[in-house]
Design a protein around this motif. Sequence first.
Motif, mmCIF file in Angstrom:
data_model
loop_
_atom_site.group_PDB
_atom_site.id
_atom_site.type_symbol
_atom_site.label_atom_id
_atom_site.label_comp_id
_atom_site.label_asym_id
_atom_site.label_seq_id
_atom_site.Cartn_x
_atom_site.Cartn_y
_atom_site.Cartn_z
ATOM 1 N N ARG A 124 86.806 67.210 76.091
ATOM 2 C CA ARG A 124 87.593 68.425 76.303
ATOM 3 C C ARG A 124 86.770 69.571 76.874
ATOM 4 O O ARG A 124 87.330 70.535 77.403
ATOM 5 C CB ARG A 124 88.190 68.887 74.970
ATOM 6 N N THR A 125 85.475 69.510 76.752
ATOM 7 C CA THR A 125 84.654 70.698 77.000
ATOM 8 C C THR A 125 83.612 70.551 78.093
ATOM 9 O O THR A 125 83.187 71.546 78.663
ATOM 10 C CB THR A 125 83.921 71.096 75.715
ATOM 11 N N PHE A 126 83.170 69.344 78.393
ATOM 12 C CA PHE A 126 82.107 69.179 79.379
ATOM 13 C C PHE A 126 82.132 67.776 79.965
ATOM 14 O O PHE A 126 82.115 66.788 79.231
ATOM 15 C CB PHE A 126 80.732 69.422 78.758
ATOM 16 N N THR A 127 82.191 67.696 81.286
ATOM 17 C CA THR A 127 81.974 66.448 82.014
ATOM 18 C C THR A 127 81.071 66.744 83.198
ATOM 19 O O THR A 127 81.021 67.876 83.693
ATOM 20 C CB THR A 127 83.290 65.830 82.515
ATOM 21 N N GLN A 128 80.392 65.741 83.666
ATOM 22 C CA GLN A 128 79.489 65.925 84.805
ATOM 23 C C GLN A 128 79.264 64.586 85.493
ATOM 24 O O GLN A 128 79.149 63.556 84.833
ATOM 25 C CB GLN A 128 78.145 66.494 84.347
ATOM 26 N N ALA A 129 79.225 64.633 86.798
ATOM 27 C CA ALA A 129 78.834 63.476 87.582
ATOM 28 C C ALA A 129 77.445 63.716 88.145
ATOM 29 O O ALA A 129 77.198 64.764 88.753
ATOM 30 C CB ALA A 129 79.817 63.223 88.729
ATOM 31 N N TYR A 130 76.562 62.769 87.918
ATOM 32 C CA TYR A 130 75.197 62.772 88.429
ATOM 33 C C TYR A 130 74.322 63.804 87.723
ATOM 34 O O TYR A 130 74.805 64.800 87.180
ATOM 35 C CB TYR A 130 75.147 62.986 89.947
ATOM 36 N N GLY A 131 73.051 63.543 87.694
ATOM 37 C CA GLY A 131 72.109 64.449 87.078
ATOM 38 C C GLY A 131 71.260 63.758 86.032
ATOM 39 O O GLY A 131 71.151 62.519 85.983
ATOM 40 N N HIS A 132 70.645 64.569 85.203
ATOM 41 C CA HIS A 132 69.762 64.100 84.128
ATOM 42 C C HIS A 132 70.421 64.426 82.794
ATOM 43 O O HIS A 132 70.840 65.553 82.556
ATOM 44 C CB HIS A 132 68.403 64.798 84.229
ATOM 45 N N PHE A 133 70.522 63.418 81.927
ATOM 46 C CA PHE A 133 71.141 63.573 80.623
ATOM 47 C C PHE A 133 70.156 63.065 79.565
ATOM 48 O O PHE A 133 69.671 61.929 79.675
ATOM 49 C CB PHE A 133 72.436 62.755 80.537
ATOM 50 N N GLU A 134 69.870 63.867 78.561
ATOM 51 C CA GLU A 134 68.909 63.427 77.568
ATOM 52 C C GLU A 134 69.231 63.995 76.192
ATOM 53 O O GLU A 134 69.897 65.028 76.053
ATOM 54 C CB GLU A 134 67.477 63.799 77.954
ATOM 55 N N ALA A 135 68.740 63.289 75.182
ATOM 56 C CA ALA A 135 68.843 63.747 73.801
ATOM 57 C C ALA A 135 67.588 63.320 73.055
ATOM 58 O O ALA A 135 67.020 62.254 73.326
ATOM 59 C CB ALA A 135 70.078 63.171 73.118
ATOM 60 N N ARG A 136 67.173 64.175 72.127
ATOM 61 C CA ARG A 136 66.033 63.853 71.263
ATOM 62 C C ARG A 136 66.599 63.483 69.893
ATOM 63 O O ARG A 136 67.223 64.310 69.228
ATOM 64 C CB ARG A 136 65.072 65.032 71.170
ATOM 65 N N ILE A 137 66.372 62.232 69.503
ATOM 66 C CA ILE A 137 67.079 61.669 68.360
ATOM 67 C C ILE A 137 66.118 60.890 67.467
ATOM 68 O O ILE A 137 65.223 60.197 67.957
ATOM 69 C CB ILE A 137 68.195 60.710 68.839
ATOM 70 N N LYS A 138 66.345 60.979 66.168
ATOM 71 C CA LYS A 138 65.720 60.092 65.190
ATOM 72 C C LYS A 138 66.830 59.210 64.624
ATOM 73 O O LYS A 138 67.794 59.708 64.028
ATOM 74 C CB LYS A 138 65.042 60.884 64.072
#
Length: 423
Positions: A124-138
């Motif tokens: 509902r709030t954010f979509t994007q085509a192409y780019g860099h997507f990252e998360a820092r997760i444990k």
Amino acid sequence: MAAHRARRWSLGGSALLVAAAFTFITAGPSADRADAAPAPAALTWSDEFDGPAGRAPDPSKWTLETGGSGNGNHELQYYTDSTDNAALDGNGNLVITARKNTDPHLKCWYGTCQYTSARLNTARTFTQAYGHFEARIKVPRGQGMWPAFWMLGNDLGTVGWPHSGEIDIMENVGHEPRTVHGTVHGPGYSGGGGIGASYTLPNGAAFADDFHVFAVDWTPESITWSVDGIAYQTRTPADLGGNRWVYDHPFFLILNLAVGGDWPGSPNAGTAFPQTMTIDYVRASTSGGSAENGGTTRTGAVKGIGGMCVDVAGASTADGTPIQLHDCTGVDAQKWTLGNDGTVRALGKCLDVRGASTADGTPVQLYTCNGTKAQQWAHTSGRDLTNIGADKCLSTRGSSSADGTPLQIRTCTGAADQKWTVG
């Protein structure tokens, strides 16, 4: 290849699909771009999860899905919207917690639910085509745990899965504590036929021991996966065996912690509860690059015939605001960014062809960025500013250079009113 599941979407998730702002598409061949130095990536969306302990995830960024359908994988959890299962920890993290269920009224596909957990998305709030997507997760630890950071196409609600596409940035199953998987799913290569690879930590380390950064870099021609900055696979249309590459439109982000399912199997006596998936941040950005790969970014005034500037009428940020020529004054309404994503932006919105029309004389306007071809532009070495969707040039009405002249698209002729400089 991770031969793991039939699908990961849910009817509840597909019902949430709506148009979202800040969508980025790469436009035009690099040969048509003016040469420029390498450009840094530009952050387009993020959640740093700052806030007091116990607060729910930001509803302006995330939607919490609910239900115990099993999500097509015979998962055992019931996803809730409770802070018992998804909340900030007060230390800059979001914690998704899987617990043994104590509510006899929660029903799953198999009967009374054994576990509760959480699944969040940005449909509902954010979509994007192409780019860099990252998360820092444990990630959590134990047999039957299945944390994931992944993406689904924003057309899921209309074309269905797998035609909408799926990009699994990170999946871990508890019986493989040292290994994560990155996979794509699409028509003809979904479920157990998904195409991907795995990454294993060296020296016997487990992913649950510490935080790690999981990322993809996505372009129109490829997707590259990395762990802690180390790229471990790249997939291109050539890897699909003739099947369709469906990674050409905006996707939304998903975080979830599943319990059990066809791939990880059920928890056993050695699996302790509660289990937690801790997320330090999630970020999306445009990809940096150089003229060699089409990645240029320029910001400044866009000047045309008579030395006049491209201007947002009245400096309004409302969707549909006309774009005009105006005396150059240096105001924000005249500061445009030509990005490596093919957009032309001012005041946080995109230069757009009204109604996505291809007709000569169609006005251009300011509009929320949505990833359509009506918002894809290429600034050529001949100084044309060409709309990719219409294959026509930005022009002034009547070839005028007068203050207040509306701008439009028109068949490219090389005329003076179709020539534009940036900066």
